[in-house]
Design a protein around this motif. Structure first.
Motif, PDB file in Angstrom:
ATOM      1  N   ASP A  69     -22.097 -16.254  -6.443  1.00 52.33           N
ATOM      2  CA  ASP A  69     -20.836 -15.658  -5.856  1.00 52.33           C
ATOM      3  C   ASP A  69     -19.481 -16.454  -5.950  1.00 52.33           C
ATOM      4  O   ASP A  69     -18.496 -15.808  -6.509  1.00 52.33           O
ATOM      5  CB  ASP A  69     -20.928 -14.993  -4.475  1.00 52.33           C
ATOM      6  CG  ASP A  69     -21.936 -13.896  -4.455  1.00 52.33           C
ATOM      7  OD1 ASP A  69     -22.604 -13.463  -5.332  1.00 52.33           O
ATOM      8  OD2 ASP A  69     -22.240 -13.668  -3.104  1.00 52.33           O
ATOM      9  N   PHE A  70     -19.586 -17.663  -5.593  1.00 51.73           N
ATOM     10  CA  PHE A  70     -18.288 -18.588  -6.047  1.00 51.73           C
ATOM     11  C   PHE A  70     -17.776 -18.727  -7.224  1.00 51.73           C
ATOM     12  O   PHE A  70     -16.723 -18.283  -7.383  1.00 51.73           O
ATOM     13  CB  PHE A  70     -18.912 -19.674  -5.244  1.00 51.73           C
ATOM     14  CG  PHE A  70     -17.540 -20.802  -5.641  1.00 51.73           C
ATOM     15  CD1 PHE A  70     -16.807 -21.004  -4.790  1.00 51.73           C
ATOM     16  CD2 PHE A  70     -17.890 -21.630  -6.746  1.00 51.73           C
ATOM     17  CE1 PHE A  70     -15.611 -21.828  -4.992  1.00 51.73           C
ATOM     18  CE2 PHE A  70     -16.637 -22.590  -7.158  1.00 51.73           C
ATOM     19  CZ  PHE A  70     -15.615 -22.674  -6.009  1.00 51.73           C
ATOM     20  N   ALA A  93      -9.869 -17.117   1.100  1.00 58.26           N
ATOM     21  CA  ALA A  93     -11.349 -16.525   1.170  1.00 58.26           C
ATOM     22  C   ALA A  93     -12.398 -17.197   0.434  1.00 58.26           C
ATOM     23  O   ALA A  93     -13.707 -17.475   0.791  1.00 58.26           O
ATOM     24  CB  ALA A  93     -11.218 -14.986   0.778  1.00 58.26           C
ATOM     25  N   LEU A  94     -12.123 -17.727  -0.694  1.00 56.54           N
ATOM     26  CA  LEU A  94     -12.856 -18.185  -1.600  1.00 56.54           C
ATOM     27  C   LEU A  94     -13.494 -19.775  -1.099  1.00 56.54           C
ATOM     28  O   LEU A  94     -14.505 -20.179  -1.039  1.00 56.54           O
ATOM     29  CB  LEU A  94     -12.314 -18.543  -2.958  1.00 56.54           C
ATOM     30  CG  LEU A  94     -13.471 -19.262  -4.067  1.00 56.54           C
ATOM     31  CD1 LEU A  94     -14.556 -18.345  -4.292  1.00 56.54           C
ATOM     32  CD2 LEU A  94     -12.580 -19.594  -5.467  1.00 56.54           C
ATOM     33  N   GLY A  95     -12.349 -20.280  -0.054  1.00 56.12           N
ATOM     34  CA  GLY A  95     -12.673 -21.658   0.535  1.00 56.12           C
ATOM     35  C   GLY A  95     -13.871 -21.295   1.492  1.00 56.12           C
ATOM     36  O   GLY A  95     -14.781 -21.817   1.728  1.00 56.12           O
ATOM     37  N   LEU A 111     -15.495 -27.288  -3.115  1.00 54.10           N
ATOM     38  CA  LEU A 111     -14.415 -27.415  -2.399  1.00 54.10           C
ATOM     39  C   LEU A 111     -13.101 -28.176  -3.191  1.00 54.10           C
ATOM     40  O   LEU A 111     -12.075 -27.869  -3.076  1.00 54.10           O
ATOM     41  CB  LEU A 111     -14.793 -27.884  -0.883  1.00 54.10           C
ATOM     42  CG  LEU A 111     -15.511 -27.075  -0.059  1.00 54.10           C
ATOM     43  CD1 LEU A 111     -15.980 -27.962   1.254  1.00 54.10           C
ATOM     44  CD2 LEU A 111     -14.777 -26.049   0.442  1.00 54.10           C
ATOM     45  N   ALA A 112     -13.714 -29.061  -3.836  1.00 52.91           N
ATOM     46  CA  ALA A 112     -12.656 -30.127  -4.795  1.00 52.91           C
ATOM     47  C   ALA A 112     -12.089 -29.124  -5.624  1.00 52.91           C
ATOM     48  O   ALA A 112     -10.905 -29.389  -5.877  1.00 52.91           O
ATOM     49  CB  ALA A 112     -13.367 -31.266  -5.357  1.00 52.91           C
ATOM     50  N   ILE A 113     -12.806 -28.349  -6.267  1.00 56.43           N
ATOM     51  CA  ILE A 113     -12.145 -27.362  -7.143  1.00 56.43           C
ATOM     52  C   ILE A 113     -11.088 -26.608  -6.494  1.00 56.43           C
ATOM     53  O   ILE A 113     -10.035 -26.328  -7.129  1.00 56.43           O
ATOM     54  CB  ILE A 113     -13.171 -26.453  -7.860  1.00 56.43           C
ATOM     55  CG1 ILE A 113     -14.098 -27.419  -8.719  1.00 56.43           C
ATOM     56  CG2 ILE A 113     -12.650 -25.378  -8.933  1.00 56.43           C
ATOM     57  CD1 ILE A 113     -15.469 -26.858  -9.264  1.00 56.43           C
ATOM     58  N   ILE A 114     -11.395 -25.963  -5.413  1.00 59.14           N
ATOM     59  CA  ILE A 114     -10.629 -24.873  -4.657  1.00 59.14           C
ATOM     60  C   ILE A 114      -9.396 -25.849  -4.521  1.00 59.14           C
ATOM     61  O   ILE A 114      -8.021 -25.101  -4.317  1.00 59.14           O
ATOM     62  CB  ILE A 114     -11.146 -24.343  -3.601  1.00 59.14           C
ATOM     63  CG1 ILE A 114     -12.372 -23.319  -3.843  1.00 59.14           C
ATOM     64  CG2 ILE A 114     -10.164 -23.529  -2.561  1.00 59.14           C
ATOM     65  CD1 ILE A 114     -13.182 -22.972  -2.670  1.00 59.14           C
TER      66      ILE A 114
END
Length: 228
Positions: free
Chosen positions: A124-125, A103-105, A171-174
């Motif tokens: 929000d992210f 969902a975070l992605g 996206l790299a963190i996720i």
């Protein structure tokens, strides 16, 4: 998003300050706000006091003003945010469910050219990532830090290049959290926070004269900022 039926003096003023419709340093009077907000003096005064607790308004003599952008405070809050987020992401590696990361992605991959939407979703992210730590104090701290930074972040999201870079870094963190690599996730968070800080401060420093010409009040305080 606040609807017309839900609008209060606090929510309307807060939105105007965070979106820079009310400029940093702009003088505010309770009497003048009565006609603008179509509200009586008591809820307006309460709204101004609540916003002061968030660092968005402050007393100016017998009246009020929108709090100027303070470069020293921006640096301090960014350092605070970095500490919060690196701690949060390490815990998220241990505690987040796969569905939550999916969902975070999805949130990180959403695309909009609307600056207000980009600013909101970016905030929000980071709050959602902090919540995956399962520590509400870290999440609350992140929310407070982003509120303090909202006006300067608004300036950054106006750049398409900055928006694209932030999305790639999110996206790299996720990806690192999904791989359960705490060290890499923390490293990417720190890199993202520091890169954002440098871009913000460089923009504010380079544009200070032009922004002041538009009515912005930008200062560099010599004292430490008050706690959030």
């Amino acid at each position: 998003m606040t609807t017309a039926a839900e609008a209060t003096p606090y929510s309307v003023l807060r939105a105007a300050i965070l979106s820079l419709k009310l400029m940093p340093g702009e003088k505010l009077s309770e009497r003048g706000l009565e006609s603008m907000l179509k509200a009586s003096r008591t809820p307006i005064r309460a709204a101004l006091m609540s916003l002061a607790n968030e660092g968005l308004t402050q007393r100016a003599g017998r009246g009020w003003q929108v709090t100027p952008i303070d470069l020293a405070e921006v640096r301090a809050v960014m350092e605070y945010r970095e500490a919060l987020e690196s701690a949060s992401v390490r815990l998220a590696v241990e505690r987040a469910e796969a569905e939550e990361l999916d969902a975070l992605g999805d949130l990180a991959r959403s695309h909009s050219d609307d600056e207000e939407t980009v600013l909101r979703e970016g905030g929000d992210f980071h709050v959602a990532l902090a919540r995956l730590s399962r520590n509400r104090f870290l999440a609350d701290g992140m929310s407070g830090a982003l509120t303090r930074l909202s006006r300067t972040r608004w300036l950054e999201v106006q750049s398409a290049t900055s928006r694209a870079q932030a999305q790639d870094e999110h996206l790299a963190i996720i990806a690192a959290v999904t791989d359960r690599d705490a060290e890499l996730a923390a490293e990417r968070v720190v890199s993202h926070c520091r890169g954002t800080r440098e871009r913000l401060l460089s923009h504010l420093d380079g544009e200070r004269r032009r922004l002041r010409g538009r009515g912005f009040s930008i200062i560099e305080s010599s004292t430490a900022p008050q706690p959030l």
